[in-house]
Design a protein around this motif. Structure first.
Motif, PDB file in Angstrom:
ATOM      1  N   SER A  63       0.605   4.128  -2.627  1.00 20.80           N
ATOM      2  CA  SER A  63       0.493   5.504  -2.223  1.00 20.80           C
ATOM      3  C   SER A  63       1.609   6.528  -2.685  1.00 20.80           C
ATOM      4  CB  SER A  63       0.398   5.461  -0.607  1.00 20.80           C
ATOM      5  OG  SER A  63       0.494   6.737  -0.321  1.00 20.80           O
ATOM      6  N   HIS A  73      -6.793   8.325   1.370  1.00 21.78           N
ATOM      7  CA  HIS A  73      -5.597   8.201   1.802  1.00 21.78           C
ATOM      8  C   HIS A  73      -5.534   8.187   3.370  1.00 21.78           C
ATOM      9  CE1 HIS A  73      -2.870   8.317  -1.723  1.00 21.78           C
ATOM     10  NE2 HIS A  73      -2.186   7.786  -0.766  1.00 21.78           N
ATOM     11  N   TYR A 110       1.051   9.761  -5.377  1.00 16.35           N
ATOM     12  CA  TYR A 110       1.449  11.135  -4.709  1.00 16.35           C
ATOM     13  C   TYR A 110       2.646  11.701  -5.582  1.00 16.35           C
ATOM     14  CZ  TYR A 110      -1.473  11.621  -0.616  1.00 16.35           C
ATOM     15  OH  TYR A 110      -2.695  12.105  -0.055  1.00 16.35           O
ATOM     16  N   ILE A 160      -6.614   4.167  -4.271  1.00 20.87           N
ATOM     17  CA  ILE A 160      -6.359   4.402  -2.970  1.00 20.87           C
ATOM     18  C   ILE A 160      -7.524   3.743  -2.154  1.00 20.87           C
ATOM     19  CG2 ILE A 160      -6.880   6.768  -2.676  1.00 20.87           C
ATOM     20  CD1 ILE A 160      -3.992   4.516  -0.914  1.00 20.87           C
ATOM     21  N   ASN A 203      -5.119  15.528   3.455  1.00 26.71           N
ATOM     22  CA  ASN A 203      -5.379  13.944   4.269  1.00 26.71           C
ATOM     23  C   ASN A 203      -5.444  14.195   5.505  1.00 26.71           C
ATOM     24  OD1 ASN A 203      -2.561  14.593   4.641  1.00 26.71           O
ATOM     25  ND2 ASN A 203      -1.720  13.180   3.112  1.00 26.71           N
ATOM     26  N   VAL A 238       0.963  -1.104  -0.029  1.00 29.02           N
ATOM     27  CA  VAL A 238       0.182  -0.030   0.076  1.00 29.02           C
ATOM     28  C   VAL A 238       0.878   1.372  -0.198  1.00 29.02           C
ATOM     29  CG1 VAL A 238      -1.663   1.396   1.285  1.00 29.02           C
ATOM     30  CG2 VAL A 238      -1.948  -1.199   1.090  1.00 29.02           C
ATOM     31  N   TYR A 279      -3.972   5.217   5.497  1.00 28.66           N
ATOM     32  CA  TYR A 279      -3.056   5.437   6.626  1.00 28.66           C
ATOM     33  C   TYR A 279      -3.273   5.007   7.916  1.00 28.66           C
ATOM     34  CZ  TYR A 279      -0.270   8.056   2.899  1.00 28.66           C
ATOM     35  OH  TYR A 279       0.477   8.516   1.631  1.00 28.66           O
ATOM     36  N   ARG A 323      -6.925   8.951  -8.978  1.00 29.30           N
ATOM     37  CA  ARG A 323      -6.106   8.335  -7.794  1.00 29.30           C
ATOM     38  C   ARG A 323      -7.315   7.884  -6.843  1.00 29.30           C
ATOM     39  NH1 ARG A 323      -2.467  13.634  -6.968  1.00 29.30           N
ATOM     40  NH2 ARG A 323      -4.687  14.462  -7.285  1.00 29.30           N
ATOM     41  N   TRP A 327      -7.395   0.306  -1.826  1.00 27.91           N
ATOM     42  CA  TRP A 327      -6.622  -0.401  -1.016  1.00 27.91           C
ATOM     43  C   TRP A 327      -6.944   0.012   0.529  1.00 27.91           C
ATOM     44  CZ3 TRP A 327      -3.290  -4.106  -2.019  1.00 27.91           C
ATOM     45  CH2 TRP A 327      -3.153  -4.380  -3.156  1.00 27.91           C
ATOM     46  N   SER A 328      -7.817   0.954   0.670  1.00 32.16           N
ATOM     47  CA  SER A 328      -8.290   1.338   1.917  1.00 32.16           C
ATOM     48  C   SER A 328      -9.281   0.378   2.347  1.00 32.16           C
ATOM     49  CB  SER A 328      -8.981   2.810   1.929  1.00 32.16           C
ATOM     50  OG  SER A 328      -9.637   3.085   3.133  1.00 32.16           O
ATOM     51  N   ASP A 386      -6.574  12.730  -1.690  1.00 31.30           N
ATOM     52  CA  ASP A 386      -6.445  12.732  -0.148  1.00 31.30           C
ATOM     53  C   ASP A 386      -7.589  12.070   0.645  1.00 31.30           C
ATOM     54  OD1 ASP A 386      -3.962  14.166  -0.175  1.00 31.30           O
ATOM     55  OD2 ASP A 386      -4.952  16.107  -0.075  1.00 31.30           O
TER      56      ASP A 386
END
Ligand code: ACO
Ligand code: OAA
Length: 375
Positions: A179, A314, A183, A273, A225, A175, A318, A269, A276-277, A311
Motif C-alpha cells: 500500500s 484500499h 501511494y 490493491i 479512500n 499489505v 484497510y 494500482r 491484496w484486499s 483508493d
C-alpha cells in the motif's frame, strides 16, 4: 471515458513542468517511478527501498538500504513540545488536521535552516509522521501515551504496531508495504503540485508538506479512500450495493474511489490493491464487503465506463486489517511524503516561481461608491 477531451479547466492536459520521478498513464494506464514499473515495485521492493529510490535517485545496495532503515528507525521519536501539542487536539478532530498541525509544529521545532539539510528533513518527516498520527490517536482515543520508538524494520509494521500495541502479522505488514509503495508518488497530482508551488517561492520543507497535507485531505483526492469506505460499509449485499449505486448515478452523485484525472482506461494500482484486499477478505472470512466492492466496480464500469482508482479497494483492504476509517488518509500521507519531498528537491534544483495567468471574467470598470451611499 476513453476518448473524452482533457483540455480546459483544472489545468487538465497542460504540462506544468518537468519531472524525472514518475510517469502516469503514458501508455494509457501505466505507472513508473524513475522508470521502474509499479507492478514490479509492489511485488519485489520494500517501501523503504522505494523511498530511497525516490529521494536519493537510485535503488540502494543492501548495505545502503540497511543503513537507511536504521536511520529511519532512529528518527521516530517525538519532541516533548510536539507531544504536548498533540495532546491538546480533541478526539473528534479530523486526523488529517492532526497531520497538518504535526508537520507544521515540527517546522517550528526543527526548522529547515538551509536547503543543504533537505535530505535529512525529508527522512525525519518520513520517519516521524506515523508517530505523530498514532501518538495523537492513542492518546485521544485510549488515554495512553505510546512509545513511538519501536524496533520494527518497516514503516508499515511500525504504524500497525503503534496502533495496536503488538507487532503486525506477516500478512498485514506485507499489505502495508504494498500500500505504501502504491501511494508513494504520482507526478503532478494536486497535493504534489501544492508542494511544488510552495517550494517555488523558496519556502521551507515543512511548509511545503503542510500545504500538501491540506490538499490531500479533500475527498476528490486522498480523502476518497475514507469516503469510499463510508459508502460501502452501508451495504449488506451486492444486490443492495447495485441498487444504491444505480440511484446515486441517477442523481448524478460522485462515486468516491472511481475515475481519474489522467488515466483513461484503468488505474494500475487498483488491480494490485484489489488482489491484496481479496487475500485479506479470505483471511478474515469476509462474505460481504469484498463482494459489495466487486459489484460496485462492475456496475460503475457497465454503466459509466468508470474504473476504480487507487483508493477504492484500499478502503476494504484497510478495513480488513482493522484500521479505523479515519486513519486511511493519514496512511496515504505517511507514504506520499516521499513523493512530495522528492518533488520539492526537483523544484529547488531548477526553480522558477510558479505563477500562471488567469482569464479575467469580472466587471470592466467599477465606480467607487462612498460607504454611506451603498445598498
Ligand atoms: C489517489 C487519488 O487521488 S485518485 C482520485 C480520488 N478521487 C475520487 O475517487 C473522487 C471521485 N472521482 C472524481 O471526482 C473524479 O473522477 C476525479 C476528481 C478523480 C477526476 O476528475 P476529472 O478529471 O474532472 O474527471 P473527468 O473529467 O474524468 O470526468 C468525466 C465525467 O465523469 C464524471 N465522473 C468522473 N468521476 C466520477 C465519479 N467518481 N462518479 C461519478 N461521476 C464521475 C464527471 O462528473 C464527468 O461528468 P460530466 O462530463 O457530465 O461532468
Ligand atoms: O494523480 C492524481 O491526480 C491523483 C492520484 O491518483 C494520486 O495522487 O495518487
Amino acid at each position: 471515458m476513453a476518448d473524452k477531451p482533457v483540455s480546459g479547466a483544472g489545468l487538465r492536459g497542460q504540462s506544468a513542468g518537468t519531472t524525472a520521478l514518475c510517469t502516469v498513464g503514458q501508455s494509457g494506464s501505466g505507472l513508473t517511478y524513475r522508470g521502474f514499473d509499479i507492478k514490479e515495485l509492489a511485488e519485489k521492493a520494500k517501501f523503504e527501498e522505494v523511498a530511497y529510490l525516490l529521494l536519493k535517485g537510485k535503488l540502494p545496495t543492501q548495505a545502503e538500504l540497511d543503513a537507511y532503515i536504521t536511520k529511519l528507525k532512529g528518527l521516530r521519536g517525538l519532541p516533548p513540545e510536539l507531544k504536548t501539542v498533540l495532546e491538546q487536539i480533541p478526539r473528534d478532530a479530523h486526523p488529517m488536521d492532526v497531520m497538518r498541525t504535526g508537520a507544521s509544529m515540527l517546522g517550528n521545532l526543527e526548522t529547515e535552516q538551509s536547503f543543504d539539510e533537505q535530505q535529512d528533513v525529508s527522512d525525519r518527516l518520513l520517519a516521524v509522521l506515523p508517530s505523530i498520527i498514532c501518538y495523537w490517536f492513542r492518546f485521544s482515543h485510549d488515554g495512553v501515551r505510546i512509545e513511538t520508538e519501536t524496533d520494527d524494520a518497516s514503516v508499515g509494521g511500525h504504524f500497525l504496531h503503534m496502533l495496536r500495541d503488538e507487532p503486525a502479522s506477516e500478512l498485514h505488514a506485507r499489505v502495508m508495504n504494498v500500500s505504501l509503495i502504491l501511494y508513494a508518488e504520482h507526478e503532478f497530482n494536486a497535493s504534489t503540485f501544492t508542494a511544488r508551488v510552495c517550494a517555488s517561492t523558496l519556502s521551507d520543507m515543512h511548509s511545503c508538506v503542510t500545504g500538501a497535507i491540506g490538499s490531500l485531505r479533500g475527498p476528490l483526492h486522498g480523502g476518497a479512500n475514507e469516503a469510499a469506505m463510508a459508502m460501502i460499509e452501508n451495504w449488506t449485499s451486492p444486490e443492495e450495493a447495485e441498487r444504491e449505486i444505480m440511484g446515486m448515478l441517477e442523481r448524478k452523485d460522485k462515486i468516491m474511489g472511481f475515475g481519474h484525472a489522467i488515466y483513461r482506461e484503468s488505474d494500475p494500482r487498483n488491480a494490485i490493491i484489489k488482489h491484496w484486499s481479496k487475500k485479506l477478505a479470505e483471511d478474515v472470512g469476509d462474505s460481504v464487503l469484498y463482494p459489495v466492492s466487486e459489484r460496485v466496480e462492475e456496475v460503475m464500469w457497465r454503466e459509466k465506463k468508470l474504473f476504480c482508482n487507487a483508493d477504492f479497494f484500499h478502503a476494504s483492504a484497510y478495513y480488513f486489517m482493522d484500521i479505523p476509517t479515519k486513519l486511511f488518509t493519514p496512511i496515504f500521507v505517511c507514504s506520499r511524503v516521499t513523493g512530495w519531498t522528492a518533488h520539492v528537491f526537483e523544484q529547488r534544483a531548477n526553480n522558477r516561481i510558479i505563477r500562471p495567468s488567469a482569464d479575467y471574467v469580472g466587471p470592466e470598470k467599477s465606480e467607487w461608491v462612498p460607504i454611506e451611499q451603498r445598498d
